[in-house]
Design a protein around this motif. Structure first.
Motif, PDB file in Angstrom:
ATOM      1  N   VAL A   1      16.304  63.231  91.381  1.00 36.41           N
ATOM      2  CA  VAL A   1      17.585  62.537  91.329  1.00 36.41           C
ATOM      3  C   VAL A   1      18.711  63.536  91.107  1.00 36.41           C
ATOM      4  O   VAL A   1      18.486  64.678  90.687  1.00 36.41           O
ATOM      5  CB  VAL A   1      17.611  61.481  90.194  1.00 36.41           C
ATOM      6  N   ASP A   2      19.911  63.081  91.371  1.00 40.69           N
ATOM      7  CA  ASP A   2      21.141  63.823  91.081  1.00 40.69           C
ATOM      8  C   ASP A   2      21.661  63.281  89.752  1.00 40.69           C
ATOM      9  O   ASP A   2      22.216  62.188  89.685  1.00 40.69           O
ATOM     10  CB  ASP A   2      22.134  63.582  92.218  1.00 40.69           C
ATOM     11  N   SER A   3      21.457  64.040  88.670  1.00 46.30           N
ATOM     12  CA  SER A   3      21.628  63.520  87.313  1.00 46.30           C
ATOM     13  C   SER A   3      23.047  63.678  86.773  1.00 46.30           C
ATOM     14  O   SER A   3      23.647  64.746  86.860  1.00 46.30           O
ATOM     15  CB  SER A   3      20.672  64.234  86.349  1.00 46.30           C
ATOM     16  N   GLU A   4      23.516  62.590  86.157  1.00 41.80           N
ATOM     17  CA  GLU A   4      24.729  62.601  85.346  1.00 41.80           C
ATOM     18  C   GLU A   4      24.479  61.770  84.093  1.00 41.80           C
ATOM     19  O   GLU A   4      23.780  60.758  84.140  1.00 41.80           O
ATOM     20  CB  GLU A   4      25.918  62.017  86.104  1.00 41.80           C
ATOM     21  N   ALA A   5      25.043  62.217  82.983  1.00 36.08           N
ATOM     22  CA  ALA A   5      24.957  61.476  81.728  1.00 36.08           C
ATOM     23  C   ALA A   5      26.357  61.287  81.185  1.00 36.08           C
ATOM     24  O   ALA A   5      27.186  62.204  81.221  1.00 36.08           O
ATOM     25  CB  ALA A   5      24.078  62.221  80.718  1.00 36.08           C
TER      26      ALA A   5
ATOM     27  N   ASN B   1      21.749  63.803  74.380  1.00 40.38           N
ATOM     28  CA  ASN B   1      20.448  63.199  74.146  1.00 40.38           C
ATOM     29  C   ASN B   1      19.548  63.242  75.379  1.00 40.38           C
ATOM     30  O   ASN B   1      18.341  63.003  75.257  1.00 40.38           O
ATOM     31  CB  ASN B   1      20.621  61.747  73.699  1.00 40.38           C
ATOM     32  N   TRP B   2      20.121  63.530  76.535  1.00 40.63           N
ATOM     33  CA  TRP B   2      19.352  63.542  77.780  1.00 40.63           C
ATOM     34  C   TRP B   2      19.071  64.948  78.288  1.00 40.63           C
ATOM     35  O   TRP B   2      18.489  65.117  79.358  1.00 40.63           O
ATOM     36  CB  TRP B   2      20.104  62.745  78.842  1.00 40.63           C
ATOM     37  N   SER B   3      19.464  65.965  77.530  1.00 42.92           N
ATOM     38  CA  SER B   3      19.344  67.338  78.015  1.00 42.92           C
ATOM     39  C   SER B   3      17.904  67.790  78.188  1.00 42.92           C
ATOM     40  O   SER B   3      17.628  68.704  78.974  1.00 42.92           O
ATOM     41  CB  SER B   3      20.083  68.305  77.076  1.00 42.92           C
ATOM     42  N   ALA B   4      16.961  67.197  77.453  1.00 43.87           N
ATOM     43  CA  ALA B   4      15.554  67.557  77.622  1.00 43.87           C
ATOM     44  C   ALA B   4      14.953  66.898  78.857  1.00 43.87           C
ATOM     45  O   ALA B   4      14.072  67.460  79.508  1.00 43.87           O
ATOM     46  CB  ALA B   4      14.752  67.166  76.379  1.00 43.87           C
ATOM     47  N   LEU B   5      15.416  65.694  79.187  1.00 45.01           N
ATOM     48  CA  LEU B   5      14.827  64.945  80.303  1.00 45.01           C
ATOM     49  C   LEU B   5      15.422  65.326  81.648  1.00 45.01           C
ATOM     50  O   LEU B   5      14.692  65.440  82.644  1.00 45.01           O
ATOM     51  CB  LEU B   5      15.025  63.445  80.063  1.00 45.01           C
TER      52      LEU B   5
ATOM     53  N   MET C   1      17.940  42.003  63.251  1.00 48.76           N
ATOM     54  CA  MET C   1      18.626  42.702  64.328  1.00 48.76           C
ATOM     55  C   MET C   1      18.502  44.192  64.082  1.00 48.76           C
ATOM     56  O   MET C   1      18.955  44.702  63.087  1.00 48.76           O
ATOM     57  CB  MET C   1      20.089  42.254  64.384  1.00 48.76           C
ATOM     58  N   SER C   2      17.848  44.868  64.972  1.00 49.07           N
ATOM     59  CA  SER C   2      17.597  46.288  64.738  1.00 49.07           C
ATOM     60  C   SER C   2      18.635  47.101  65.478  1.00 49.07           C
ATOM     61  O   SER C   2      18.384  47.666  66.521  1.00 49.07           O
ATOM     62  CB  SER C   2      16.198  46.656  65.217  1.00 49.07           C
ATOM     63  N   SER C   3      19.858  47.139  64.955  1.00 50.15           N
ATOM     64  CA  SER C   3      20.869  47.978  65.587  1.00 50.15           C
ATOM     65  C   SER C   3      20.389  49.409  65.525  1.00 50.15           C
ATOM     66  O   SER C   3      19.682  49.806  64.630  1.00 50.15           O
ATOM     67  CB  SER C   3      22.212  47.828  64.882  1.00 50.15           C
ATOM     68  N   THR C   4      20.771  50.188  66.508  1.00 46.61           N
ATOM     69  CA  THR C   4      20.132  51.474  66.675  1.00 46.61           C
ATOM     70  C   THR C   4      21.123  52.601  66.726  1.00 46.61           C
ATOM     71  O   THR C   4      22.295  52.411  66.976  1.00 46.61           O
ATOM     72  CB  THR C   4      19.316  51.469  67.971  1.00 46.61           C
ATOM     73  N   GLU C   5      20.664  53.783  66.472  1.00 45.90           N
ATOM     74  CA  GLU C   5      21.530  54.935  66.455  1.00 45.90           C
ATOM     75  C   GLU C   5      20.756  56.185  66.824  1.00 45.90           C
ATOM     76  O   GLU C   5      19.575  56.226  66.784  1.00 45.90           O
ATOM     77  CB  GLU C   5      22.139  55.140  65.082  1.00 45.90           C
ATOM     78  N   LEU C   6      21.498  57.154  67.197  1.00 45.93           N
ATOM     79  CA  LEU C   6      20.967  58.501  67.262  1.00 45.93           C
ATOM     80  C   LEU C   6      22.102  59.442  67.547  1.00 45.93           C
ATOM     81  O   LEU C   6      22.561  59.539  68.670  1.00 45.93           O
ATOM     82  CB  LEU C   6      19.915  58.651  68.360  1.00 45.93           C
ATOM     83  N   PRO C   7      22.607  60.123  66.545  1.00 48.55           N
ATOM     84  CA  PRO C   7      23.607  61.133  66.835  1.00 48.55           C
ATOM     85  C   PRO C   7      23.077  62.152  67.819  1.00 48.55           C
ATOM     86  O   PRO C   7      21.887  62.417  67.865  1.00 48.55           O
ATOM     87  CB  PRO C   7      23.883  61.760  65.465  1.00 48.55           C
ATOM     88  N   SER C   8      23.975  62.725  68.598  1.00 48.77           N
ATOM     89  CA  SER C   8      23.550  63.706  69.576  1.00 48.77           C
ATOM     90  C   SER C   8      23.168  64.998  68.900  1.00 48.77           C
ATOM     91  O   SER C   8      23.015  66.027  69.536  1.00 48.77           O
ATOM     92  CB  SER C   8      24.698  63.971  70.551  1.00 48.77           C
ATOM     93  N   VAL C   9      22.992  64.960  67.602  1.00 46.82           N
ATOM     94  CA  VAL C   9      22.682  66.157  66.856  1.00 46.82           C
ATOM     95  C   VAL C   9      21.263  66.635  67.082  1.00 46.82           C
ATOM     96  O   VAL C   9      20.842  67.629  66.537  1.00 46.82           O
ATOM     97  CB  VAL C   9      22.869  65.911  65.349  1.00 46.82           C
ATOM     98  N   LEU C  10      20.484  65.941  67.903  1.00 48.58           N
ATOM     99  CA  LEU C  10      19.086  66.304  68.023  1.00 48.58           C
ATOM    100  C   LEU C  10      18.769  67.074  69.296  1.00 48.58           C
ATOM    101  O   LEU C  10      17.630  67.138  69.722  1.00 48.58           O
ATOM    102  CB  LEU C  10      18.218  65.036  67.963  1.00 48.58           C
ATOM    103  N   ALA C  11      19.778  67.631  69.954  1.00 52.86           N
ATOM    104  CA  ALA C  11      19.499  68.466  71.109  1.00 52.86           C
ATOM    105  C   ALA C  11      18.611  69.623  70.680  1.00 52.86           C
ATOM    106  O   ALA C  11      18.841  70.254  69.668  1.00 52.86           O
ATOM    107  CB  ALA C  11      20.804  69.001  71.705  1.00 52.86           C
ATOM    108  N   THR C  12      17.570  69.914  71.479  1.00 54.23           N
ATOM    109  CA  THR C  12      16.536  70.820  70.984  1.00 54.23           C
ATOM    110  C   THR C  12      16.479  72.165  71.694  1.00 54.23           C
ATOM    111  O   THR C  12      15.567  72.939  71.475  1.00 54.23           O
ATOM    112  CB  THR C  12      15.166  70.150  71.116  1.00 54.23           C
TER     113      THR C  12
ATOM    114  N   MET D   1      13.410  62.369  74.153  1.00 56.78           N
ATOM    115  CA  MET D   1      13.593  63.642  73.468  1.00 56.78           C
ATOM    116  C   MET D   1      12.292  64.132  72.845  1.00 56.78           C
ATOM    117  O   MET D   1      12.079  65.331  72.710  1.00 56.78           O
ATOM    118  CB  MET D   1      14.677  63.492  72.400  1.00 56.78           C
ATOM    119  N   GLU D   2      11.440  63.192  72.464  1.00 56.90           N
ATOM    120  CA  GLU D   2      10.176  63.548  71.838  1.00 56.90           C
ATOM    121  C   GLU D   2       9.113  63.923  72.870  1.00 56.90           C
ATOM    122  O   GLU D   2       8.358  64.878  72.687  1.00 56.90           O
ATOM    123  CB  GLU D   2       9.683  62.374  70.995  1.00 56.90           C
ATOM    124  N   TYR D   3       9.041  63.146  73.936  1.00 53.26           N
ATOM    125  CA  TYR D   3       8.026  63.342  74.975  1.00 53.26           C
ATOM    126  C   TYR D   3       8.688  63.309  76.362  1.00 53.26           C
ATOM    127  O   TYR D   3       8.394  62.441  77.186  1.00 53.26           O
ATOM    128  CB  TYR D   3       6.942  62.264  74.879  1.00 53.26           C
TER     129      TYR D   3
END
Length: 330
Positions: free
Chosen positions: A78-82, A66-70, A1-12, A299-301
């Motif tokens: 679209v009318d974006s909300e996160a 995490n969505w600030s780059a996209l 089971m590949s539980s996943t994570e990503l802190p929002s610390v990666l805003a670029t 975030m990468e691409y």
């Protein structure tokens, strides 16, 4: 089971602050009170009136950042909300302490019902992908299209690199880990997260790294940070073990919305080999494989992901009449 994570610390990107939470240029935050839960919503002003709504759902340990780059790349579409899920980002824990996939999905549904924004283009990463799958399965009326970036769907063979995150689900592990790492600096923690989540951590700029460290320091100071992480990790593990109609793969088969699946070839948390199974499970699916991406392709691409979303909307007849203006490429 590949539980996943990503802190929002990666805003670029560099940005001013609202309170203690970083907000990119053009973004705004607001708080929405709902029965049993309070959510922080990050949004961008739509390029014009009448654009179809989109909602972005982050992964374990992440936030709407995490969505600030996209998001700006989809301004003309679209009318974006996160959303900051309960206990993450700037949203406080849920009143009932329910961090299960179903509990998080219930929060998303409550928000969509209360805001009247549905149906939306629903976009989820990691845990947010599992949540979005469940929302699309049980409330098809709320979802126009579904985009899943490395969704946390059950796997039989666990990637070794995903085991430490999955172990957070065990009682006492988060507390023990906190003691073991009490002398780790925020910089050390951020480097570890980036090495795990990015196909190439060099994609993060020095400025982005500094912002990430600052956000990590803020998050570690929250009294409920590790509890939210552990309980949400346990929620993923529990969701992986559910069978019958509540199983995530069975719910994937029930999704009616056109679905875009995005997988990274260097993902250390969700196995790339599961991509074909996912493409078969979702009845109206298309698959984008990014060989050099890790766990957070948006975030990468972001340009590549934005183009794929635009193509999904075009293919399904949901592309707005944008004339010559679009940020996602043409």
């Amino acid at each position: 089971m590949s539980s996943t994570e990503l802190p929002s610390v990666l805003a670029t990107s560099a940005a001013p602050k609202v309170g203690s939470v970083r907000v990119a240029p053009g973004e705004r935050l607001r708080t929405v009170g709902l029965p049993g839960v309070t959510l922080t919503i990050r949004s961008r002003p739509p390029a014009r009136e009448g654009l179809p709504p989109a909602l972005y759902v982050h992964g374990l340990g992440g936030s709407s950042q995490n969505w600030s780059a996209l998001m700006p790349l989809l301004d003309g579409l679209v009318d974006s909300e996160a959303v900051d899920l309960p206990g993450f980002g700037d949203s406080p824990p849920p009143d009932d302490g329910d961090y299960s996939v179903t509990g998080h999905a219930r929060s998303v549904i409550r928000y969509l019902d209360s805001s009247g924004r549905g149906p939306v283009h629903l976009i989820g990463n990691s845990l947010g992908g599992a949540i979005s799958t469940r929302v699309a399965a049980v409330r098809p009326d709320l979802v126009r299209t579904l985009t899943l970036v490395s969704p946390a769907l059950p796997e039989l063979a666990v990637q070794r690199s995903a085991v430490p995150t999955a172990l957070l689900a065990l009682p006492g592990v988060a507390r023990a880990f906190t003691r073991f790492t009490k002398d780790w600096s925020a910089e050390q923690r951020v480097r570890g997260v980036m090495a795990l989540c990015y196909g190439d951590p060099a994609l993060v700029t020095p400025e982005g790294f500094r912002n990430a460290v600052e956000e990590m320091e803020r998050r570690l100071a929250l009294p409920y940070f590790w509890d939210a992480m552990a309980r949400s990790a346990r929620g993923i593990v529990n969701a992986y073990t559910l069978g019958g109609q509540h199983g995530l793969w069975r719910q994937a088969e029930r999704v009616l919305a056109p679905t875009l699946l995005i997988y990274g070839g260097r993902d250390q948390l969700v196995s790339f080999r599961i991509a074909q199974r996912a493409a078969r499970a979702f009845r109206d699916s298309r698959l984008l494989a990014l060989p050099d991406a890790g766990h957070v392709a948006m975030m990468e691409y972001p340009d590549t992901v934005a183009t794929a979303v635009r193509e999904l909307l075009a293919e399904t007849g949901q592309l707005p009449d944008i004339g010559t203006t679009t940020s996602a490429g043409s």
